[in-house]
Design a protein around this motif. Structure first.
Motif, PDB file in Angstrom:
ATOM      1  N   TRP A 152      37.733  27.803  38.727  1.00 34.30           N
ATOM      2  CA  TRP A 152      36.981  28.094  37.501  1.00 34.30           C
ATOM      3  C   TRP A 152      36.844  29.592  37.243  1.00 34.30           C
ATOM      4  O   TRP A 152      37.017  30.057  36.106  1.00 34.30           O
TER       5      TRP A 152
ATOM      6  N   VAL B   4      38.163  26.253  25.652  1.00 33.03           N
ATOM      7  CA  VAL B   4      37.737  25.019  26.305  1.00 33.03           C
ATOM      8  C   VAL B   4      38.738  23.893  26.085  1.00 33.03           C
ATOM      9  O   VAL B   4      38.971  23.065  26.974  1.00 33.03           O
TER      10      VAL B   4
ATOM     11  N   LEU C  18      32.013  23.932  28.493  1.00 30.09           N
ATOM     12  CA  LEU C  18      32.648  23.116  29.531  1.00 30.09           C
ATOM     13  C   LEU C  18      31.627  22.195  30.189  1.00 30.09           C
ATOM     14  O   LEU C  18      31.902  21.017  30.452  1.00 30.09           O
TER      15      LEU C  18
ATOM     16  N   HIS D 260      39.548  22.779  29.890  1.00 34.98           N
ATOM     17  CA  HIS D 260      38.957  21.540  30.389  1.00 34.98           C
ATOM     18  C   HIS D 260      40.000  20.560  30.926  1.00 34.98           C
ATOM     19  O   HIS D 260      39.924  20.148  32.096  1.00 34.98           O
TER      20      HIS D 260
END
Length: 225
Positions: free
Chosen positions: A79, A126, A184, A130
């Motif tokens: 991340w 995103v 997210l 994601h």
């Protein structure tokens, strides 16, 4: 999304991101040529070795605890750089993610091919990040972990959400990173994992760190509320 970005530009952004700390580093040089770098998450046998080594370093004989904390650590290493890079307008392509590990050494993540996409806002970021991270990397890691030890879904995705929220605790306050992280965290399977409150992000469950000798509770632990 405005299109693909050259490898040179992606490398430049990753270099800036890496200045935030080791959890924001993605290696690129020599990754595709060096056999020490394996595909992520790799074989069950390799993962079992890593979990065993990690348990020894933590001083615990509970495989479940070591697997949980390893998952969270790997999620943080995934991340952190991708969100920080996205906040700078470039999402690196993690489809060729590799990792390197040897007993007693820290895990490193790297890219066999350096490429990415330009994004103009959190929403665009995103939409790429994601599925790339959750479906492309964390779900396969979860499945591999479940082949070694039973981990509840709430714990696994709580770890992923905690790692994502925790990435904001490094470096200067950045509205771009905050916007991406919050979007997210609003998506499944992270949406029910926790929430932001007066003292920051608080998860709804526990990563089991309290079971490590001398571990105690993490700052975002749901048990501490």
């Amino acid at each position: 999304m405005t299109g693909d970005v050259s490898g040179t530009e992606v490398l430049g952004v990753l270099g800036r991101v890496a200045e935030l700390g080791v959890y924001f580093e993605l290696a690129a040089e020599g990754v595709s040529e060096d056999s020490a770098w394996g595909a992520f998450p790799g074989s069950p046998g390799r993962l079992r070795e890593v979990v065993g080594d990690y348990a020894g370093r933590l001083g615990t004989d509970e495989v479940r605890v070591a697997a949980s904390l390893l998952f969270q650590g790997l999620a943080a290493r995934i991340w952190s750089p991708v969100v920080a890079a996205a906040a700078l307008g470039v999402v690196p392509d993690l489809s060729e993610l590799r990792w390197r590990w040897a007993p007693g050494e820290a895990i490193m993540l790297g890219l066999a091919e350096v490429r990415g996409w330009r994004v103009e806002n959190a929403g665009e970021a995103v939409e790429i990040v994601h599925p790339m991270v959750v479906d492309g990397l964390l779900r396969p890691l979860r499945e591999a972990m479940l082949g070694l030890v039973k981990l509840a879904d709430g714990l696994v995705w709580g770890n992923a959400a905690s790692a994502l929220a925790g990435s904001l605790n490094v470096g200067a306050a950045d509205p771009g990173r905050v916007a991406i992280v919050r979007e997210l965290l609003a998506r499944e399977p992270l949406a029910e994992a926790g929430s932001f409150g007066p003292r920051g992000y608080v998860r709804n469950n526990c990563c089991l760190y309290y079971r490590v000798p001398g571990g105690g509770m993490c700052g975002d632990c749901g048990l501490a509320r």
